[in-house]
Design an enzyme around this catalytic site. Structure first.
Site, PDB file in Angstrom:
ATOM      1  N   ASP A 170       0.308   0.139  -0.858  1.00 54.06           N
ATOM      2  CA  ASP A 170       1.132  -0.921  -0.284  1.00 54.06           C
ATOM      3  C   ASP A 170       2.574  -0.442  -0.218  1.00 54.06           C
ATOM      4  OD1 ASP A 170       2.092  -3.678   0.380  1.00 54.06           O
ATOM      5  OD2 ASP A 170       0.069  -4.229  -0.241  1.00 54.06           O
ATOM      6  N   HIS A 244       6.270  -7.034  -0.020  1.00 56.65           N
ATOM      7  CA  HIS A 244       4.833  -7.150   0.228  1.00 56.65           C
ATOM      8  C   HIS A 244       4.010  -6.562  -0.920  1.00 56.65           C
ATOM      9  CE1 HIS A 244       1.010  -6.331   2.434  1.00 56.65           C
ATOM     10  NE2 HIS A 244       1.361  -7.382   3.158  1.00 56.65           N
ATOM     11  N   SER A 605      -3.358 -10.173   4.057  1.00 58.19           N
ATOM     12  CA  SER A 605      -2.782  -9.349   2.986  1.00 58.19           C
ATOM     13  C   SER A 605      -2.828 -10.078   1.653  1.00 58.19           C
ATOM     14  CB  SER A 605      -1.316  -9.021   3.294  1.00 58.19           C
ATOM     15  OG  SER A 605      -1.199  -7.985   4.216  1.00 58.19           O
TER      16      SER A 605
END
Length: 823
Positions: A170, A244, A605
């Site tokens: 990620d 994220h 996600s």
């Protein structure tokens, strides 16, 4: 120690300079991923003089500490270097990575002409131009029943996921967040079996690891040689410059009971699905450009080498890879196939291209592809006008003072003389508005296109209102672009977003009627008034779970021509809408959460790490289960009914682009919504291994056996007959003619039990199973068949299910999907 660190930094600087120099000379150069003859470490069974076999059997961990693995790895890298040196001068190319463990090949930065030369060289199997990937961007433990139904069986939340390592490919991590701290009361002990490295923070010189975080590395060489990487913005370290990566890691494995505080208000306490699992960070995604497959494959290789148990990929391609013949065979999916062979369970986000058909970006049977659900929590608010009308909206804000209404003033009516009207209605700049006219009132703003593209934010509106002394603000949407998604945003003062265009019109009409102006249009007196409600407390709905509008849909595709595959995708549904989790305060991925430690965002996600964390709980209870067994346990125990005992709905567009709700199908949710408690005790599993997946590839029409062998290093085995006979916990026949019989094998993972097999299907296709009853002893495996027959050709898919009901209470359900043809 200091000398070693300095040397590493110098090498990194030298690499950057070489890259810059090479980029200036070869402006058209790109990164290519090359595979070559010879087996990678995971598949090498001997045969090269002087090198012992290193292959592992299906689901076994790779022992990377052995001398045989180290020497054979070096042998492969030496061959990679020798091949390039034999074809090109050193200064004309840059080798970026050598891939040795999961695939045998390398990534190289070179010109298209050199790539063509390499493609024709003896021993080269494939040359694929690198392609980009992107991010597929509290309350859910309670919603999923973890605190009462799952964690107690593993010793409570303080043992849930203990010693399981989840790897995250990620955007990195913010290691100082309380969700990732090594707690004083229950410290994390050293985990010797995990062999990952820990990079140091270039600023503080401190390690990114702390016991909770056991590995932290970054991969950016392909991004660097491509000219996309900017160390000032992207950070040449595992530090999350986006938000994220921190968010996904916390969803799967964040510490339990961390207070979620934003703007001084606590929205509850956050927890990962497996709060005692360890976190291994493999940063390969970046703020502005996403990532490159060459970097992602290097990260996956490293994660498997290091010994992760679970791999979370909230990342996927922008579209089906055009450089390969099939969606299933490319360096990315081949690396994940080898990862699964090494016993690593892989969860991948399904994609955010919904609600349209064939938008999946996770294709292969060895991957658990996760769709996103809306859970039962909704945040709502309302604006009450002086004429008595109540307008619904969203805004996680405190209310204005009870029983008091405040004057509404529109931004365009309180401009300072020197400012223009074209860019000020969205209230992003307090300096262009008259503070004397705004102070003590409610500021009325317009929702411009800048909000859609991310250059304007609701957080900036709140900052503007606060700076001008307003008691609150209203943001009105007058023109909604089709597909625009409005999420509630926490703000520290009374504020509301009116998303319904018709309600915004009512507000503007009331304001205009109540406001008196002179002949030039200048306001003489503001008489419109209103009050803003309390939007801080969520409302819990029974119409949950529900498939989120953005969640990618099937059918699954097998090639760039979008032809249907005999494999159901997505596999499973998990919460992915409005998920609270940790955030990197220096992240800029979401404009409304800049500087915050928590964010509430949506995307598949967010769904994938829910499954990664729950898979860690299953792995903890059943440490010897294969990735396929874990995936089966998750899929066969799902729910297809919502909290109100009605069929799960899917958000969809109506003809006018407004959102409507339709009954969901397996193309929306796969097998159904995850049920963690049931997954720990599935009764039966559908197991599969490396050779089964190769059989799936070999029987898929249009795939070349030589190409399959290039990636898998095994000859084709056609005993499956058809790809739909892969022993997966779902059945899909995309081209059903007359009658076709599908075979499945179940294995009993509990005590002896007798199962009755019940099958049902929509009328266009008949379904029949054999046998209809079977008794299995502990550990016993039995085959059964499902015969599908075309009754009528409708031009659409038919949906059904096979249900195995055990006399001890187990229920094992698999979805069935078929499209009937007359020939």
């Amino acid at each position: 120690m200091t000398t070693t660190t300095t040397m590493m930094i110098n090498v990194e600087h030298m690499f950057m300079l070489l890259v810059l120099f090479g980029s200036l000379i070869f402006a058209k150069s790109e990164v290519y991923i090359v595979t070559v003859e010879g087996e990678p470490v995971i598949s090498y069974r001997g045969g090269v003089d002087g090198f012992e076999a290193t292959a592992v059997d299906t689901d076994q961990k790779l022992d990377v500490t052995s001398d045989s693995v180290a020497s054979y790895s070096q042998h492969l890298e030496t061959r990679h270097d020798a091949l390039l040196e034999s074809l090109f001068k050193d200064e004309t190319y840059t080798k970026v990575y050598s891939y040795k463990h999961l695939i045998n090949g390398f990534a190289v930065h070179m010109s298209p002409e050199q790539a063509e030369t390499l493609r024709r060289a003896p021993g080269v199997k494939s040359v694929d131009r690198d392609w980009k990937v992107r991010k597929l961007t509290t309350h859910t433990p309670q919603f999923l029943g973890l605190p009462t139904g799952v964690w107690p069986t593993g010793g409570g939340f303080d043992r849930a996921g203990e010693d399981i390592v989840i790897g995250f490919v990620d955007s990195g991590i913010f290691p100082h967040h309380p969700s990732f701290q090594n707690t004083i009361t229950e410290p994390y002990e050293p985990l010797s079996r995990y062999r990952g490295k820990c990079e140091n923070d270039p600023e503080t010189k401190r390690s990114f690891c702390n016991g909770k975080i056991v590995g932290a590395q970054h991969f950016a060489k392909a991004a660097t040689v491509s000219g996309a990487f900017n160390p000032e913005i992207d950070f040449a370290s595992p530090l999350d410059g986006d938000g994220h990566g921190s968010h996904t890691a916390a969803i799967a494995a964040g510490n339990n009971g961390v207070p979620v505080r934003v703007h001084g208000y606590e929205y509850g306490r956050a927890s990962g699905m497996a709060p005692r699992a360890r976190i291994a960070v493999y940063k390969a995604l970046y703020r502005l450009f996403g990532g490159f497959v060459a970097d992602v494959v290097a990260a996956i290789e490293q994660a498997v080498h290091d010994g992760v148990d679970i791999l979370n990929l909230s990342v996927g391609p922008n579209s089906p890879p055009a450089t390969t013949r099939t969606t299933f065979l490319n360096p990315f999916d081949a690396a994940l196939l080898s990862a699964v062979k090494a016993g690593v369970f892989v969860a991948q986000a399904a994609g955010n291209g919904g609600p349209f058909a064939k938008t999946m970006v996770s294709y292969s049977p060895w991957i658990a592809s996760v769709a996103a659900a809306v859970d039962d929590r909704r945040y709502k608010n309302h604006l009450t006008l002086g004429n008595g009308k109540i307008l619904a909206g969203i805004g996680m804000s405190p209310a204005t003072r009870m029983d008091q209404k405040y004057t509404l003033v529109a931004a365009n009516d309180v401009l300072l003389d020197s400012s223009g009207k074209s860019t000020t209605a969205d209230c992003q700049r307090p300096e262009v508005l008259n503070k004397n006219l705004v102070k003590g009132n409610i500021l009325l703003c317009g929702y411009s296109f800048n909000f859609v593209i991310g250059t304007a934010s609701m957080a900036k509106v709140a900052n503007t209102a606060k700076a001008l002394g307003a008691v609150g603000f209203v943001l009105a949407v007058e023109n909604a672009s089709p597909g625009t998604k409005f999420d509630p945003v926490p703000v520290g003062m009374p504020g509301i977003l009116i998303t319904d265009v018709s309600k915004s019109s009512e507000l503007i009409d009331y304001y205009n009627v109540s406001t008196t102006r002179d002949w030039t249009g200048r306001v003489k007196s503001f008489k419109a008034v209103g009050s803003i409600g309390n939007g801080l407390e969520p409302v819990l709905h029974k119409s949950a779970p529900m498939v989120a509008l953005f969640s990618a849909r099937g059918p699954n595709i097998k090639d760039y021509s979008f032809r249907d595959a005999d494999l159901l995708k997505p596999d499973i549904l998990a919460p992915g809408s409005l998920i609270w989790a940790s955030w990197s305060p220096n992240g800029t991925d979401e404009a409304n959460y800049i500087g915050e430690h928590f964010a509430m965002i949506s995307g598949t996600s967010m769904a994938a790490p829910h499954i990664a964390g729950i898979a860690a709980l299953v792995k903890q209870k059943h440490p010897r289960w294969s990735p396929a067994a874990i995936k089966s346990a998750l899929m066969t125990t799902t729910n297809t009914l919502d909290r109100g005992a009605r069929p799960i709905l899917a958000q969809q567009y109506s003809g006018s682009e407004s959102i409507t709700f339709v009954q969901a199908t397996p193309f929306d949710y796969g097998s159904g919504h995850v049920n963690p408690r049931a997954a720990l005790d599935p009764g039966l599993i559908f197991d599969a291994g490396y050779e089964d997946y190769i059989g799936f590839l070999c029987t898929t029409p249009g795939l070349d056996s030589h190409e399959i062998r290039n990636y898998t290093h095994l000859p084709c085995n056609y005993t499956l007959g058809h790809p739909y006979n892969l022993n997966s916990p779902s059945i899909t026949v995309s081209h059903l003619v007359r009658t076709q019989t599908v075979t499945r094998t179940v294995t009993n993972v509990d005590e002896e039990e007798t199962y009755k097999i019940i099958a049902r299907m929509s009328p266009a296709v008949a379904i029949e199973t054999s046998p209809q009853v079977m008794t299995l002893k502990p550990g016993e495996s039995r085959k059964f068949t499902v015969a599908l027959t075309v009754r009528s050709v409708t031009g659409t898919y038919s949906f059904g299910e096979v249900l195995l009901k055990g006399n001890r209470g187990h229920k094992v359900r698999i979805p069935v999907v078929a499209m009937g043809y007359d020939r």
